[in-house]
Design a protein around this motif. Structure first.
Motif, short mmCIF file in Angstrom:
data_model
loop_
_atom_site.label_atom_id
_atom_site.label_comp_id
_atom_site.label_asym_id
_atom_site.label_seq_id
_atom_site.Cartn_x
_atom_site.Cartn_y
_atom_site.Cartn_z
N ILE A 253 -42.44 -31.50 23.86
CA ILE A 253 -41.77 -31.68 22.57
C ILE A 253 -41.61 -33.18 22.35
O ILE A 253 -40.96 -33.85 23.15
CB ILE A 253 -40.37 -31.02 22.58
N TYR B 254 -39.05 -31.55 13.50
CA TYR B 254 -39.08 -30.33 14.32
C TYR B 254 -39.16 -29.09 13.45
O TYR B 254 -39.83 -28.12 13.78
CB TYR B 254 -37.86 -30.28 15.24
N SER C 23 -37.31 -24.59 16.05
CA SER C 23 -36.54 -25.79 15.72
C SER C 23 -35.05 -25.60 15.94
O SER C 23 -34.37 -26.51 16.42
CB SER C 23 -36.83 -26.23 14.29
N ILE D 180 -34.41 -25.95 19.58
CA ILE D 180 -34.58 -27.34 19.99
C ILE D 180 -33.36 -28.16 19.61
O ILE D 180 -32.83 -28.95 20.40
CB ILE D 180 -35.85 -27.94 19.34
N ASN E 280 -34.54 -32.38 21.52
CA ASN E 280 -35.19 -33.54 20.90
C ASN E 280 -34.74 -34.85 21.55
O ASN E 280 -35.35 -35.89 21.36
CB ASN E 280 -34.91 -33.58 19.39
#
Lengths: 438, 270
Positions: free
Chosen positions: A31, A40, A48, A51, A57
């Motif tokens: 990622i 994302y 997303s 994440i 992230n």
């Protein structure tokens, strides 16, 4: 309490943590890190929300990753606390006559077999062991004789040194994360900047770019002065790989750029085949060509691009597609207004308002370069070096000079007792012992 | 003789050694083993001469492009194989390792990897380049030995426990893999991680930046740390440990090749 200690110092936890950290670290390289949330949403529409909620992230700063690292830290600490006393006890107990059951190599049959076949005298064994770099002691007590041979004392503490080293490295990383500071300095020649919190200024005296014959960059050099109380204290050339260190700060050559606001342009104006004029000017400067003809460059863009709204902007600070917006007025009347492209002189008609025979070319452009230096102070660095040293010492000790201990207790009329112990690579130790004794 | 003539000669010798190795292994001829050992020594000499020639000609470290790095990795593998053959006996793993060396040499000499010397970008002009890359690659060569031994361990047929001979052979492979990791792991730690951190601090002012290449070398390191720890747990020693040694080397290979082509980062020059 006991079970918590047991869990935190357990090998099972180590294995779990290693696997978990490996998996997370891999995810972190798959990622892209540190992008906008929209990135994302666009790139991983289904993942997303996961994440973002798990902060993948910024994975290496995420609570998930940091808690694993914290557990790992505890695991290292408790494992060391558990094992260190055992190592010291071994160091001390080796001279003990009564330590019966210490043949931790696990091969009791071999111990018995070797003891039975032992015919060499302790003195002869000593010379042979010494040849193999063992430290040998022979201790006589009443009717017993103890031969103690060992080598690789660093190796005895190898694992603990490795673990302590890792502990110190992780603490160093923590110190870096909390206390390190970085400032970016963009200086053109002659410019200086006060260093925040320090009592000195850094001045860029000269910035040099060196090229190889094929045109690629060989080196960037910033000649700088450190100025303290209006006095030059130090002068040095900062290059990539050759930072300047001063008062706990490191100054690194990280980048460079052009000060396009102060560039000089050279233009050619062609009214007819015979009538050409060459002018030099900077953006914003109005130049009187003759009594009623004026020229002004209202803007210069090094890397020309048009955005969706039709606005011109620079895609980068590199002169990849230089363009100048030129306006020519005659007696208060605008006779030329448009972009002149350095690489595409034929396409200079862009935006032109007045159709006229006037042709303008951008012949050259120069801008003073500035150097981008990074000043950083990082109190974690030294901890990391200390930790790395311990880690390497432990690894080299463990694997290249492993601890080996051989004890032979001779007690008449019983057969002698052999006790041996190795921390690593037991197989080759046993082979060595067999060769020595038999 | 030029660099490439020497390299070609070394390549031919390595091919021969591989062939002899399989013949000796399949035919059980001990005499061939000795011949191929001395042959491989002469190959190493020619290979070293080729690399030395290029280094003197270019005046820079012999691992600044993909061709040079792969070639140096092959050289390191030859070194590791010869050391192991001399001190521990590789037995079955030997010819398979030579197969890998031949494959690396073929990759290095493929036209896809440009051979010309390109001048060093400013970031690579440092003596840390020598230390960081050479020690890492030599360490990885030993890890390659563990990789092959572990693969053979995993692929050897499961036989009944009564087949003592097969069991001993398997244990030898397990021990071989462990010994290779025991040599390679400290070298990898020193070269890839510690020297890497020192150099990064020198060049960029930070010792660690979670750059993909950095992370992948850490992942490789963690795999081998895991390998060493699993050997201490009874149920894991053997098959599971061997699997981890294989994964560890694949991770090292990915750090070497994959990161450059598939992930972006600061290490994009080699």
């Amino acid at each position: 309490m006991r079970s918590t200690f047991g869990f935190l110092s357990s090998l099972r936890l180590t294995i779990f943590l290693l696997i978990a950290i490996i998996i997370l670290a891999i995810i972190g390289t798959l990622i892209p890190q540190g992008q906008d949330i929209d990135f994302y949403r666009h790139q991983f529409p289904h993942l997303s929300s996961l994440i973002i909620s798990l902060k993948l992230n910024h994975l290496y700063r995420s609570p998930l990753f940091l808690s694993l690292v914290f557990l790992f830290l505890l695991n290292l600490l408790f494992c060391t606390l558990k094992n260190l006393p055992l190592r010291f006890r071994r160091l001390k107990n080796s001279v003990d006559f009564t330590s019966e059951d210490r043949s931790l190599t696990g091969d009791r049959h071999l111990a018995v077999r070797l003891a039975e076949k032992l015919e060499k005298t302790p003195e002869k064994l000593r010379t042979e062991l010494k040849k193999r770099r063992y430290q040998v002691k022979i201790i006589q007590k009443a009717d017993q004789k103890l031969l103690l041979a060992r080598k690789g004392l660093v190796g005895l503490f190898g694992t603990e040194l490795v673990h302590l080293g890792l502990l110190v490295i992780i603490l160093g990383g923590l110190a870096s994360a909390l206390f390190s500071e970085r400032i970016t300095l963009a200086l053109s020649e002659g410019q200086s900047e006060e260093i925040m919190g320090k009592n000195f200024r850094l001045r860029l005296d000269k910035f040099i770019t060196e090229f190889y014959p094929d045109g690629s960059v060989k080196d960037w050099k910033s000649l700088v002065s450190i100025i303290e109380n209006d006095q030059v204290q130090l002068q040095k050339a900062i290059e990539v790989n050759h930072p300047l260190r001063y008062r706990g700060l490191g100054f690194y050559q990280t980048s460079y750029g052009y000060d396009w606001g102060r560039c000089r342009l050279s233009l050619e104006l062609k009214f007819s085949e015979q009538d050409r004029k060459r002018v030099e000017l900077s953006p914003g400067e109005r130049l009187l060509l003759d009594q009623n003809l004026t020229i002004v460059v209202s803007s210069f863009i090094p890397d020309f691009q048009i955005d969706q709204l039709g606005q011109a902007f620079s895609r980068s600070a590199e002169p990849r597609n230089p363009a100048a917006l030129v306006e020519v007025n005659q007696g208060g009347q605008q006779i030329f207004f448009g972009w002149i492209f350095y690489h595409y002189p034929e396409q200079s008609s862009f935006h032109r308002k007045t159709p006229l025979i006037l042709e303008i070319r951008l012949l050259s452009f120069t801008a003073p370069q500035f150097s981008v230096l990074e000043a950083s102070s990082d109190p974690g660095t030294n901890l990391v070096w200390i930790g790395s040293f311990l880690l390497l010492l432990g690894l080299m000790g463990s694997f290249y000079l492993p601890y080996r201990e051989l004890k032979i207790i001779i007690r008449q009329p019983n057969p002698p007792l052999t006790i041996f112990y190795a921390r690593k690579n037991r197989q080759s130790f046993l082979e060595e012992i067999e060769r020595i004794i038999l | 003789m030029s660099e490439f003539t020497l390299l070609a000669l070394a390549f031919i010798i390595y091919l021969l050694v591989t062939l002899l190795g399989f013949l000796a292994y399949l035919g059980g001829k001990k005499r061939l083993q000795k011949t191929s050992y001395f042959l491989s020594l002469s190959g190493l000499v020619l290979h070293s001469a080729s690399i030395l020639y290029r280094t003197i000609q270019s005046g820079q470290a012999p691992f600044t492009s993909m061709y040079e790095s792969v070639n140096f990795l092959a050289w390191s593998c030859v070194l590791a194989v010869i050391i192991f053959e001399r001190f521990f006996r590789l037995e079955k793993a030997g010819p398979y390792l030579w197969l890998i060396i031949v494959a690396l040499m073929a990759l290095a000499s493929s036209p896809a990897l440009p051979k010309e010397v390109s001048p060093l970008v400013p970031a690579l002009q440092s003596y840390w380049l020598w230390l960081h890359v050479s020690i890492t690659l030599i360490g990885e060569a030993f890890l390659a030995v563990a990789f092959v031994a572990s693969l053979l361990y995993l692929s050897s047929r499961e036989k009944g426990s009564d087949d003592r001979q097969a069991q001993i052979r398997k244990e030898k492979l397990d021990l071989l893999a462990y010994r290779a990791v025991a040599i390679g792991f400290p070298l990898f730690t020193l070269g890839a991680l510690v020297f890497g951190m020192i150099w990064a601090n020198q060049a960029w002012g930070r010792y660690w930046g979670w750059d993909p290449k950095e992370v992948w070398s850490l992942i490789t390191w963690l795999f081998y740390a895991l390998y060493l720890h699993t050997r201490l747990v009874m149920g894991w020693k053997g098959k599971k440990s061997a699997l981890i040694a294989v994964l560890g080397f694949l991770s090292a290979l990915f750090t070497f090749f994959g990161v450059n082509y598939l992930l972006s980062g600061l290490h994009s020059y080699v």
